[in-house]
Design a protein around this motif. Structure first.
Motif, PDB file in Angstrom:
ATOM      1  N   ILE A   2       0.845  -1.148   0.080  1.00  0.00           N
ATOM      2  CA  ILE A   2      -0.053   0.151  -0.016  1.00  0.00           C
ATOM      3  C   ILE A   2       0.895   1.219   0.033  1.00  0.00           C
ATOM      4  N   HIS A   3       0.904   1.960  -1.127  1.00  0.00           N
ATOM      5  CA  HIS A   3       1.856   3.185  -1.195  1.00  0.00           C
ATOM      6  C   HIS A   3       1.226   4.517  -0.657  1.00  0.00           C
ATOM      7  N   PRO A   4       1.782   5.048  -0.001  1.00  0.00           N
ATOM      8  CA  PRO A   4       0.952   6.237   0.546  1.00  0.00           C
ATOM      9  C   PRO A   4       0.880   7.513  -0.428  1.00  0.00           C
ATOM     10  N   ASP A   5       1.407   7.490  -1.568  1.00  0.00           N
ATOM     11  CA  ASP A   5       1.117   8.135  -2.784  1.00  0.00           C
ATOM     12  C   ASP A   5      -0.022   7.714  -3.760  1.00  0.00           C
ATOM     13  N   PHE A   6      -0.318   6.630  -3.598  1.00  0.00           N
ATOM     14  CA  PHE A   6      -1.493   5.808  -4.390  1.00  0.00           C
ATOM     15  C   PHE A   6      -2.231   4.679  -3.766  1.00  0.00           C
ATOM     16  N   PRO A   7      -2.951   5.169  -2.547  1.00  0.00           N
ATOM     17  CA  PRO A   7      -3.756   4.340  -1.502  1.00  0.00           C
ATOM     18  C   PRO A   7      -5.036   3.863  -2.335  1.00  0.00           C
ATOM     19  N   LEU A   8      -5.091   3.647  -3.548  1.00  0.00           N
ATOM     20  CA  LEU A   8      -6.280   3.338  -4.147  1.00  0.00           C
ATOM     21  C   LEU A   8      -5.950   1.815  -4.755  1.00  0.00           C
ATOM     22  N   ALA A   9      -7.151   0.999  -5.164  1.00  0.00           N
ATOM     23  CA  ALA A   9      -6.892  -0.275  -5.704  1.00  0.00           C
ATOM     24  C   ALA A   9      -8.171  -0.678  -6.281  1.00  0.00           C
ATOM     25  N   ASP A  31       2.883   6.370 -16.257  1.00  0.00           N
ATOM     26  CA  ASP A  31       3.645   5.111 -16.487  1.00  0.00           C
ATOM     27  C   ASP A  31       3.852   4.269 -15.290  1.00  0.00           C
ATOM     28  N   THR A  32       4.122   4.727 -14.149  1.00  0.00           N
ATOM     29  CA  THR A  32       4.605   3.730 -13.271  1.00  0.00           C
ATOM     30  C   THR A  32       3.692   3.850 -11.879  1.00  0.00           C
ATOM     31  N   PRO A  33       2.414   3.849 -12.138  1.00  0.00           N
ATOM     32  CA  PRO A  33       1.679   3.948 -10.848  1.00  0.00           C
ATOM     33  C   PRO A  33       1.715   2.903  -9.575  1.00  0.00           C
ATOM     34  N   GLN A  34       2.061   3.528  -8.401  1.00  0.00           N
ATOM     35  CA  GLN A  34       2.417   2.517  -7.335  1.00  0.00           C
ATOM     36  C   GLN A  34       1.326   1.934  -6.399  1.00  0.00           C
ATOM     37  N   THR A  35       0.676   1.046  -7.004  1.00  0.00           N
ATOM     38  CA  THR A  35      -0.194   0.272  -6.458  1.00  0.00           C
ATOM     39  C   THR A  35      -0.256  -1.082  -6.817  1.00  0.00           C
ATOM     40  N   PHE A  36      -1.298  -1.888  -6.133  1.00  0.00           N
ATOM     41  CA  PHE A  36      -1.228  -3.121  -6.229  1.00  0.00           C
ATOM     42  C   PHE A  36      -2.619  -3.582  -7.390  1.00  0.00           C
ATOM     43  N   TRP A  37      -2.510  -4.638  -8.251  1.00  0.00           N
ATOM     44  CA  TRP A  37      -3.487  -4.927  -8.822  1.00  0.00           C
ATOM     45  C   TRP A  37      -4.128  -6.462  -8.638  1.00  0.00           C
ATOM     46  N   PRO A  38      -5.412  -6.674  -8.688  1.00  0.00           N
ATOM     47  CA  PRO A  38      -5.787  -8.007  -8.401  1.00  0.00           C
ATOM     48  C   PRO A  38      -6.071  -8.803  -9.761  1.00  0.00           C
ATOM     49  N   THR A  39      -6.249 -10.249  -9.455  1.00  0.00           N
ATOM     50  CA  THR A  39      -6.719 -10.962 -10.575  1.00  0.00           C
ATOM     51  C   THR A  39      -8.083 -11.409  -9.947  1.00  0.00           C
ATOM     52  N   GLU A  40      -8.931 -11.815 -10.967  1.00  0.00           N
ATOM     53  CA  GLU A  40     -10.220 -12.671 -10.484  1.00  0.00           C
ATOM     54  C   GLU A  40      -9.719 -13.660  -9.758  1.00  0.00           C
ATOM     55  N   MET A  41     -10.963 -14.041  -8.861  1.00  0.00           N
ATOM     56  CA  MET A  41     -10.676 -15.172  -7.892  1.00  0.00           C
ATOM     57  C   MET A  41     -10.081 -16.250  -8.545  1.00  0.00           C
ATOM     58  N   ALA A 220      -6.213   2.692   2.853  1.00  0.00           N
ATOM     59  CA  ALA A 220      -6.473   2.658   1.301  1.00  0.00           C
ATOM     60  C   ALA A 220      -7.977   2.389   1.086  1.00  0.00           C
ATOM     61  N   VAL A 221      -8.246   2.843  -0.192  1.00  0.00           N
ATOM     62  CA  VAL A 221      -9.617   2.386  -0.720  1.00  0.00           C
ATOM     63  C   VAL A 221      -9.620   1.630  -1.880  1.00  0.00           C
ATOM     64  N   MET A 222     -10.426   0.485  -1.740  1.00  0.00           N
ATOM     65  CA  MET A 222     -10.583  -0.270  -2.933  1.00  0.00           C
ATOM     66  C   MET A 222     -11.939  -0.157  -3.560  1.00  0.00           C
ATOM     67  N   ILE A 223     -11.858  -0.257  -4.941  1.00  0.00           N
ATOM     68  CA  ILE A 223     -13.085   0.449  -5.891  1.00  0.00           C
ATOM     69  C   ILE A 223     -13.568  -0.798  -6.696  1.00  0.00           C
ATOM     70  N   GLY A 224     -14.749  -1.045  -6.712  1.00  0.00           N
ATOM     71  CA  GLY A 224     -15.135  -2.204  -7.517  1.00  0.00           C
ATOM     72  C   GLY A 224     -15.776  -1.569  -9.014  1.00  0.00           C
ATOM     73  N   ARG A 225     -17.267  -2.203  -8.827  1.00  0.00           N
ATOM     74  CA  ARG A 225     -17.785  -1.878 -10.119  1.00  0.00           C
ATOM     75  C   ARG A 225     -17.925  -0.514 -10.616  1.00  0.00           C
ATOM     76  N   LEU A 238      -5.567  11.040  -8.422  1.00  0.00           N
ATOM     77  CA  LEU A 238      -4.250  11.298  -8.458  1.00  0.00           C
ATOM     78  C   LEU A 238      -4.207  12.716  -8.754  1.00  0.00           C
ATOM     79  N   GLU A 239      -4.916  13.167  -9.708  1.00  0.00           N
ATOM     80  CA  GLU A 239      -4.831  14.618 -10.144  1.00  0.00           C
ATOM     81  C   GLU A 239      -5.322  15.861  -9.179  1.00  0.00           C
ATOM     82  N   SER A 240      -6.503  15.324  -8.565  1.00  0.00           N
ATOM     83  CA  SER A 240      -6.928  16.095  -7.347  1.00  0.00           C
ATOM     84  C   SER A 240      -5.879  16.390  -6.328  1.00  0.00           C
ATOM     85  N   LYS A 241      -4.925  15.231  -6.050  1.00  0.00           N
ATOM     86  CA  LYS A 241      -3.930  15.313  -4.925  1.00  0.00           C
ATOM     87  C   LYS A 241      -2.688  15.843  -5.492  1.00  0.00           C
TER      88      LYS A 241
END
Length: 337
Positions: A2-9, A31-41, A220-225, A238-241
């Protein structure tokens, strides 16, 4: 992770959090957003025997990085084999699903059914930790029954077992997607934990992101649909911050949003075809539209449009024609999705 500059997923979602959607969202990002990315289950009983990197759920694009595959798991042997194979595949961490409320998962003692037994859930977390040096996270719900003391004990047991962070979707199992996510419960649970906590559930628009940070006090905040419907949300935040260069995208304009939705979904369709071929791309695209059309005014008309076509060429022609008319997007929807 969880990166403090990009606490979204992006949230792990069956049928949605695949390579094509990740690639679409990445198109909006630096180009290099510092967050993690999921797969499907991924099912731990099947995964050891699959050719990872070639199954629909484990395809990757050139920009994929920090991938955190999500496992349905409850047995030591299969957890070990799955984690080892995912480590070799390139996983940055492992996420254990203890929140899925669908009957198919519950029948096999996966998902939220694991929240009925604190010691067993902790043992599963420990098995995943022992399988490799990769960080292990756990995604949970508010529980099977409304019991904040039990939930606190449950989460503390996961932490003690080695969980690196926990994602909380604050709805009970029986609520599925109904009702309202209790963001205050996330804040209450965070008080009792020494590891990062991610909030998830009911982030429908840009304003909800900071609102969840404030109410849930999460790391961090995780966003779905809604991120499926508005793939620019991460860039907008990111732009707003001041964490990304300001673009010319007119985020606050509902008419612009509608046009951008139309453009982005066509790009998604192209990416789906690139990875899955036409027939499967069309099936996956129909599912995407079923899950995100409610944010578009008159978006229900798209259901019939995508269902009637057997070729991407014909669908694209009708799609472009539909978006020639004046349209707008809603910030939120009352539909439980």
């Amino acid at each position: 992770m969880i990166h403090p500059d990009f606490p979204l997923a992006l949230a792990p979602m069956v049928g949605l959090s695949h390579v094509a959607l990740r690639r679409l969202i990445l198109d909006y990002l630096p180009d290099t957003p510092q967050t993690f990315w999921p797969t499907e289950m991924l099912n731990s009983r099947r995964l050891p025997y699959q050719d990872l990197g070639n199954t629909p759920e484990t395809l990757r694009c050139d920009r994929d990085h920090n991938l955190v595959p999500q496992l349905l798991a409850n047995e030591e042997e299969f957890i070990y084999m799955s984690v080892q194979k995912l480590k070799d595949w390139g996983a940055a961490a492992i996420d254990i699903n203890m929140g899925c409320p669908v009957k198919k998962a519950l029948r096999h003692n996966y998902g939220v059914s694991l929240m009925g037994d604190i010691s067993y859930a902790a043992q599963i977390t420990k098995w995943a930790k022992q399988a490799s040096a990769l960080p292990v996270s756990v995604k949970v719900r508010a529980g099977i029954e409304s019991d904040s003391i039990f939930l606190k004990d449950f989460l503390q047991a996961l932490e003690a077992a080695g969980a690196s962070w926990i994602t909380i979707h604050p709805r009970l199992a029986k609520e599925k997607r109904r009702g309202l996510a209790d963001w205050k419960l996330v804040a209450k649970m965070k008080e009792h934990l020494g590891i990062p906590v991610i909030g998830n559930g009911d982030v429908q628009c840009f304003a909800d992101i900071d609102k969840m940070f404030e109410i849930a006090n999460c790391d961090a905040v995780m966003i779905g649909r809604s991120l499926n419907a508005k793939p620019w949300l991460l860039r907008q935040w990111l732009e707003s911050k001041g964490k990304a260069a300001v673009s010319d995208m007119d985020y606050s304009n509902p008419e612009w949003q509608a046009k951008e939705y139309g453009r982005s979904m066509l790009k998604l369709l192209t990416y789906l075809q690139d990875y899955y071929g036409e027939a499967l791309a069309l099936r996956k695209f129909r599912f995407h539209i079923r899950t995100n059309h409610m944010w578009l005014a008159y978006g229900h008309q798209l259901i019939g449009l995508v269902n009637k076509h057997k070729s991407i060429k014909e669908l694209t022609s009708d799609w472009l024609r539909f978006f020639e008319q004046p349209l707008r997007m809603y910030e939120t929807t009352n539909l439980r999705y």
